[in-house]
Design an enzyme around this catalytic site. Structure first.
Site, short mmCIF file in Angstrom:
data_model
loop_
_atom_site.label_atom_id
_atom_site.label_comp_id
_atom_site.label_asym_id
_atom_site.label_seq_id
_atom_site.Cartn_x
_atom_site.Cartn_y
_atom_site.Cartn_z
N PRO A 158 6.58 -9.72 -0.66
CA PRO A 158 5.01 -9.39 -0.33
C PRO A 158 5.42 -8.29 0.17
O PRO A 158 6.01 -7.99 0.61
CB PRO A 158 4.19 -9.95 0.44
N GLY A 208 6.82 -1.49 -7.56
CA GLY A 208 6.92 -0.68 -6.42
C GLY A 208 6.80 0.84 -7.02
O GLY A 208 6.92 1.42 -7.86
N GLU A 230 8.49 -2.48 -12.51
CA GLU A 230 7.17 -1.71 -13.04
C GLU A 230 7.08 -0.37 -11.63
O GLU A 230 6.26 -1.11 -10.08
CB GLU A 230 5.82 -2.96 -12.80
N LEU A 231 6.64 0.78 -12.22
CA LEU A 231 6.58 1.70 -11.26
C LEU A 231 5.11 2.77 -11.87
O LEU A 231 4.15 2.32 -11.70
CB LEU A 231 7.98 2.61 -11.29
N CYS A 264 -1.66 2.20 -9.39
CA CYS A 264 -0.58 2.77 -10.06
C CYS A 264 -1.23 3.49 -11.61
O CYS A 264 -0.60 4.16 -12.20
CB CYS A 264 0.17 1.90 -10.73
N GLU A 361 3.49 11.56 -7.95
CA GLU A 361 2.80 10.16 -8.18
C GLU A 361 2.00 11.22 -6.80
O GLU A 361 2.86 11.37 -5.88
CB GLU A 361 3.22 9.33 -7.91
P1 NAD Z 1 7.09 0.40 -2.35
O1 NAD Z 1 8.19 0.98 -3.33
O2 NAD Z 1 7.27 1.08 -0.90
O3 NAD Z 1 7.45 -1.19 -1.79
C1 NAD Z 1 7.24 -2.13 -2.64
C2 NAD Z 1 8.01 -3.38 -2.37
O4 NAD Z 1 9.86 -2.80 -2.43
C3 NAD Z 1 8.11 -3.37 -0.81
O5 NAD Z 1 7.39 -5.26 -1.04
C4 NAD Z 1 8.94 -2.99 0.20
O6 NAD Z 1 9.21 -4.13 0.85
C5 NAD Z 1 10.34 -3.01 -1.20
N1 NAD Z 1 11.37 -2.87 -0.57
C6 NAD Z 1 11.98 -1.47 -0.69
N2 NAD Z 1 12.98 -1.02 -0.10
C7 NAD Z 1 13.35 -1.80 -0.51
C8 NAD Z 1 14.94 -2.68 -0.83
N3 NAD Z 1 15.69 -1.37 -0.53
N4 NAD Z 1 14.87 -3.43 -1.51
C9 NAD Z 1 14.82 -4.03 -1.74
N5 NAD Z 1 13.62 -3.92 -2.03
C10 NAD Z 1 12.44 -3.48 -1.25
O7 NAD Z 1 6.22 0.18 -3.28
P2 NAD Z 1 4.27 0.65 -2.36
O8 NAD Z 1 4.28 1.46 -1.19
O9 NAD Z 1 4.24 -1.02 -1.61
O10 NAD Z 1 3.99 0.64 -3.82
C11 NAD Z 1 2.94 1.56 -3.98
C12 NAD Z 1 3.84 2.46 -5.17
O11 NAD Z 1 4.24 1.03 -6.52
C13 NAD Z 1 3.44 2.95 -6.44
O12 NAD Z 1 4.48 4.34 -6.36
C14 NAD Z 1 2.43 2.48 -7.54
O13 NAD Z 1 2.10 3.51 -8.65
C15 NAD Z 1 3.28 1.66 -7.34
N6 NAD Z 1 2.95 0.52 -8.05
C16 NAD Z 1 3.15 0.26 -9.73
C17 NAD Z 1 2.51 -0.89 -10.55
C18 NAD Z 1 2.64 -0.70 -11.91
O14 NAD Z 1 2.47 -1.96 -12.35
N7 NAD Z 1 3.24 -0.19 -12.84
C19 NAD Z 1 1.84 -1.60 -9.73
C20 NAD Z 1 1.14 -1.19 -8.45
C21 NAD Z 1 2.00 -0.53 -8.11
#
Ligand code: NAD
Length: 458
Positions: A158, A208, A230-231, A264, A361
């Site tokens: 998570p 993310g 999924e970004l 997102c 974004e």
């Molecule tokens: P984030 O990219 O900061 O983090 C997401 C996850 O990646 C976290 O669990 C984090 O600990 C992990 N992470 C970070 N660096 C990593 C690495 N080097 N290697 C592996 N894992 C790593 O995103 P966030 O702030 O948690 O979420 C917000 C983003 O997610 C927004 O851009 C949003 O649009 C997107 N999002 C997309 C969808 C979709 O369905 N397309 C849904 C929800 C959120």
């Protein structure tokens, strides 16, 4: 290592959690690997039964789980409850569709009748599910529910901003009969996700930001592993001149500011036919001014804090950049001077695509509204983005809407609605919004590998 969970509404430490490290990640991977064949052999009806019990437990504990979510991400409590309630039809969809979708298919029998061709759906194996904080129940379950039902074991990381929820998910799954080595939570920030990607997993399912998604794609480059990303998005809507202005303004304000703009598929750009630009903007700003900001534990609150404190700077910088390039702030525009991560709901006009607020974004309660001459200009501007998650049009004319929607480079398109996800439809993105998909029956198949059977009778 410890992870401090900070309440975004107050800045207070809500909990301190033990974190994983490279050694524990490896040992959890080995457990999940060892458990996978047994889980795949477990009859599907038993796996379905475990997920059914998980659903019941979510229902029984909704209020408690909603409070945990509100404490760690600052989501207004009514919206936390909505997320948990909205999870149920998604689980129901997977419960109803998995057996049908994964049933082996006999595709042809040759004329002589001695050759049978069949496709079976085999689990991928051990999958990594690295998740975001903004809808941890939704985006987590879109992956781990069908992945588990299809016979995979899941290493679930998570977000560090939703780890208490992650631990609750693990507890409820284990209490429901999913073995502890079949669904395994990994706690920590990006370095724990990175350590997970060093393990020889069979699939990587990430939700993310684009920036992290790119790093993940680089980390698994050269490995024969299934990758889904999924970004983020920069999702537009277009308001035509024939709409009911008040209704469109209310619907789009909700689409832009629900979850404090941290979805997102939040509306992030609005284009309005110039014939109704002024009345639309007046109605929209009135809606935004009416959104109640405050204590997220209060049932009446609609706008909460930002979940991540550093993100306040991103919003400030987008407002500053827009102002410098000529934008006008109609409401909001500033962070709120209070404990916690508060930003005023903000509407900008006189914006252009030279501004960050119309290109990058935003992921917060801030939006730009721009007039357009007609449909052609609207389509051009809506497609002028590196993202492509969702896009919508508001008009009374369905034919016109479908003509416009057909031209949009976007994973999902909407007519007279926005910020909407359906379990029956694939959730996917174009461009920097990612690769792969979740939800729909495709979002069940995606956790499997088709195996081709050529069977010749004696
Ligand atoms: P984030 O990219 O900061 O983090 C997401 C996850 O990646 C976290 O669990 C984090 O600990 C992990 N992470 C970070 N660096 C990593 C690495 N080097 N290697 C592996 N894992 C790593 O995103 P966030 O702030 O948690 O979420 C917000 C983003 O997610 C927004 O851009 C949003 O649009 C997107 N999002 C997309 C969808 C979709 O369905 N397309 C849904 C929800 C959120």
């Amino acid at each position: 290592m410890k992870l401090k969970v900070v309440n975004p509404a107050t800045g207070e430490v809500a909990a301190t959690l033990a974190c994983d490290d490279a050694k524990s990640v490896k040992s959890k991977y080995l457990q999940a690997r060892a458990a996978q064949p047994g889980w795949a052999r477990t009859p599907l009806k038993n796996r379905l039964e475990a997920i059914r019990r998980f659903r019941e437990r979510v229902v029984d504990e909704t209020e408690k789980l909603a409070r945990v979510l509100t404490t760690e991400v600052g989501k207004p409590i009514s919206q936390s409850r909505n997320e948990l309630k909205g999870l149920l039809p998604r689980i129901d969809f997977f419960l109803a569709e998995t057996a049908k979708t994964l049933r082996p298919e006999k595709v042809s029998v040759d004329v002589a009748g001695s050759m049978e061709e069949r496709i079976s759906h085999e689990p991928l194996g051990v999958v990594a599910n690295i998740s975001a904080w903004n809808y941890p129940w939704f985006v987590g379950a879109n992956v781990f529910v069908p992945a588990l039902l299809a016979g995979n074991t899941v290493l679930y990381k998570p977000s560090e901003f939703a780890s208490m929820t992650g631990l609750e998910i693990a507890r409820l799954l284990h209490q429901s009969g999913v073995p502890e080595d079949v669904f395994v939570a990994l706690i920590g920030a990006g370095e724990v996700g990175a350590a997970l990607l060093k393990q020889p997993v069979d699939g990587v399912f990430f939700t993310g930001s684009y920036g992290t998604g790119r790093r993940i794609a680089e980390a698994v480059r050269g490995r024969m592993v299934k990758l889904q990303l999924e970004l983020g998005g920069k999702d537009p809507v277009y308001v035509c001149e024939d709409v009911d202005i008040a209704k469109a303004a209310a619907g789009i304000a909700d689409g832009a500011f629900y979850n404090t703009g941290q979805s997102c598929c939040s509306v992030e750009r609005i284009y309005v036919n110039e014939k109704v630009f002024k009345p639309f903007v007046d109605a929209f700003v009135a809606e935004v001014k009416g959104l109640r900001r405050g204590d997220p534990t209060d049932d009446q609150t609609y706008i909460g804090p930002l979940t991540r404190a550093p993100h306040l700077k991103v919003l400030e910088s987008q407002v500053k950049d827009a102002r410098r390039k000529g934008a006008k702030v109609l409401t909001g525009g500033e962070r709120v001077k209070a404990k916690g991560n508060w930003f005023e709901p903000t509407v900008l006009v006189e914006v252009s695509h030279a501004m960050d607020v119309m290109r990058d974004e935003t992921f917060g309660p801030l939006i730009g509204v721009m007039p357009v001459k007609g449909d052609a200009e609207a389509v051009k501007l809506m497609n002028d983005t590196e993202y492509g998650l969702t896009a919508g049009v508001y008009t009374n004319d369905r034919k016109r809407a479908e003509r416009i929607l057909a031209q949009l480079n976007s994973g999902s398109v909407y007519w007279n609605c926005c910020d909407r996800v359906s379990p029956r439809l694939p959730w996917s993105g174009v461009g920097n919004s990612g690769i792969g998909l979740t939800l729909s029956t495709y979002g069940i198949e995606t956790f499997t590998r088709p195996k081709a059977w050529h069977l010749r009778g004696a």
